[in-house]
Design an enzyme around this catalytic site. Structure first.
Site, PDB file in Angstrom:
ATOM      1  N   GLY A  91       0.801  -1.231   0.000  1.00  0.00           N
ATOM      2  CA  GLY A  91       0.000   0.000   0.000  1.00  0.00           C
ATOM      3  C   GLY A  91       0.829   1.274   0.000  1.00  0.00           C
ATOM      4  O   GLY A  91       0.322   2.351   0.308  1.00  0.00           O
ATOM      5  N   GLN A  92       2.108   1.171  -0.382  1.00  0.00           N
ATOM      6  CA  GLN A  92       2.958   2.367  -0.395  1.00  0.00           C
ATOM      7  C   GLN A  92       2.522   3.304  -1.511  1.00  0.00           C
ATOM      8  O   GLN A  92       2.428   2.893  -2.669  1.00  0.00           O
ATOM      9  CB  GLN A  92       4.424   1.958  -0.597  1.00  0.00           C
ATOM     10  CG  GLN A  92       5.373   3.149  -0.576  1.00  0.00           C
ATOM     11  CD  GLN A  92       6.840   2.746  -0.738  1.00  0.00           C
ATOM     12  OE1 GLN A  92       7.162   1.560  -0.931  1.00  0.00           O
ATOM     13  NE2 GLN A  92       7.723   3.717  -0.669  1.00  0.00           N
ATOM     14  N   HIS A  98       9.438   5.986   4.191  1.00  0.00           N
ATOM     15  CA  HIS A  98       8.896   6.778   5.299  1.00  0.00           C
ATOM     16  C   HIS A  98       8.353   5.859   6.376  1.00  0.00           C
ATOM     17  O   HIS A  98       7.733   4.838   6.101  1.00  0.00           O
ATOM     18  CB  HIS A  98       7.821   7.769   4.837  1.00  0.00           C
ATOM     19  CG  HIS A  98       6.761   7.179   3.971  1.00  0.00           C
ATOM     20  ND1 HIS A  98       6.969   6.855   2.644  1.00  0.00           N
ATOM     21  CD2 HIS A  98       5.469   6.851   4.224  1.00  0.00           C
ATOM     22  CE1 HIS A  98       5.864   6.359   2.134  1.00  0.00           C
ATOM     23  NE2 HIS A  98       4.928   6.337   3.081  1.00  0.00           N
ATOM     24  N   LEU A  99       8.603   6.279   7.603  1.00  0.00           N
ATOM     25  CA  LEU A  99       8.152   5.549   8.786  1.00  0.00           C
ATOM     26  C   LEU A  99       6.985   6.339   9.376  1.00  0.00           C
ATOM     27  O   LEU A  99       7.138   7.514   9.715  1.00  0.00           O
ATOM     28  CB  LEU A  99       9.310   5.471   9.791  1.00  0.00           C
ATOM     29  CG  LEU A  99       9.046   4.850  11.161  1.00  0.00           C
ATOM     30  CD1 LEU A  99       8.675   3.380  11.031  1.00  0.00           C
ATOM     31  CD2 LEU A  99      10.285   5.002  12.054  1.00  0.00           C
ATOM     32  N   HIS A 100       5.815   5.684   9.465  1.00  0.00           N
ATOM     33  CA  HIS A 100       4.662   6.331  10.092  1.00  0.00           C
ATOM     34  C   HIS A 100       4.754   6.149  11.602  1.00  0.00           C
ATOM     35  O   HIS A 100       4.955   5.026  12.081  1.00  0.00           O
ATOM     36  CB  HIS A 100       3.350   5.662   9.651  1.00  0.00           C
ATOM     37  CG  HIS A 100       3.008   5.802   8.202  1.00  0.00           C
ATOM     38  ND1 HIS A 100       2.021   6.651   7.737  1.00  0.00           N
ATOM     39  CD2 HIS A 100       3.492   5.181   7.100  1.00  0.00           C
ATOM     40  CE1 HIS A 100       1.918   6.532   6.418  1.00  0.00           C
ATOM     41  NE2 HIS A 100       2.792   5.641   6.013  1.00  0.00           N
TER      42      HIS A 100
HETATM   43  P1  5GP Z   1       2.085   5.497   2.326  1.00  0.00           P
HETATM   44  O1  5GP Z   1       0.704   5.092   1.915  1.00  0.00           O
HETATM   45  O2  5GP Z   1       2.988   5.691   1.140  1.00  0.00           O
HETATM   46  O3  5GP Z   1       2.683   4.611   3.383  1.00  0.00           O
HETATM   47  O4  5GP Z   1       1.937   6.874   3.069  1.00  0.00           O
HETATM   48  C1  5GP Z   1       2.024   8.117   2.442  1.00  0.00           C
HETATM   49  C2  5GP Z   1       1.504   9.137   3.424  1.00  0.00           C
HETATM   50  O5  5GP Z   1       1.931  10.399   2.989  1.00  0.00           O
HETATM   51  C3  5GP Z   1      -0.023   9.161   3.527  1.00  0.00           C
HETATM   52  O6  5GP Z   1      -0.413   8.903   4.870  1.00  0.00           O
HETATM   53  C4  5GP Z   1      -0.385  10.568   3.075  1.00  0.00           C
HETATM   54  O7  5GP Z   1      -1.443  11.132   3.800  1.00  0.00           O
HETATM   55  C5  5GP Z   1       0.925  11.341   3.259  1.00  0.00           C
HETATM   56  N1  5GP Z   1       1.121  12.435   2.323  1.00  0.00           N
HETATM   57  C6  5GP Z   1       0.978  12.364   0.967  1.00  0.00           C
HETATM   58  N2  5GP Z   1       1.269  13.556   0.410  1.00  0.00           N
HETATM   59  C7  5GP Z   1       1.608  14.385   1.445  1.00  0.00           C
HETATM   60  C8  5GP Z   1       1.998  15.761   1.476  1.00  0.00           C
HETATM   61  O8  5GP Z   1       2.108  16.461   0.467  1.00  0.00           O
HETATM   62  N3  5GP Z   1       2.274  16.277   2.706  1.00  0.00           N
HETATM   63  C9  5GP Z   1       2.182  15.533   3.858  1.00  0.00           C
HETATM   64  N4  5GP Z   1       2.478  16.156   5.007  1.00  0.00           N
HETATM   65  N5  5GP Z   1       1.811  14.237   3.842  1.00  0.00           N
HETATM   66  C10 5GP Z   1       1.515  13.672   2.649  1.00  0.00           C
END
Ligand code: 5GP
Length: 114
Positions: A91-92, A98-100
């Site tokens: 789901g990336q 990036h680490l949430h």
């Molecule tokens: P992934 O699904 O790749 O693990 O997480 C990507 C995260 O990045 C999502 O939770 C999304 O809300 C966040 N995100 C995407 N674009 C931006 C942005 O422009 N600014 C910030 N602060 N977060 C973002």
């Protein structure tokens, strides 16, 4: 250039929580919980899939930064989740490691096939 590299370069704004030479941490734009912070390396690494042995210290630093932020935000005692999505099935969405850091509330567990 991916969106997180643009945040690193200050080409687009973000609510930055922590920054040093190697790491940037900022608030997720669509928070899934009261605390939702993304901790990223400033060096562009697409995902866990392309991590190399030489990145071990950097990845360790990402986790230690999450620990420090959790302490600063006073969520350590109750706990939190650290999550790294990888690739399509993971789901990336953003192709920059990036680490949430997610917490501040009791979180549902929703790991199941789509
Ligand atoms: P992934 O699904 O790749 O693990 O997480 C990507 C995260 O990045 C999502 O939770 C999304 O809300 C966040 N995100 C995407 N674009 C931006 C942005 O422009 N600014 C910030 N602060 N977060 C973002």
């Amino acid at each position: 250039m991916d969106i997180f590299c643009k945040i690193i370069n200050k080409e687009i704004p973000a609510e930055i929580i922590y920054e040093d030479r190697e790491i940037l941490a900022f608030k997720d734009i669509h928070p899934a919980a009261p605390v939702h912070i993304l901790i990223i390396p400033k060096k562009h690494i697409e995902s866990v899939n392309v991590l190399a042995d030489k990145d071990a210290d950097l990845v360790g630093k990402m986790i230690l930064t999450a620990k420090k932020i959790a302490q600063d935000l006073q969520i350590s005692e109750k706990g939190y989740k650290l999550l790294i999505r990888t690739g399509e099935d993971g789901g990336q969405e953003v192709p920059h490691l990036h680490l949430h850091l997610i917490g501040g509330a009791r979180l549902y567990e929703e790991i199941r096939p789509v």
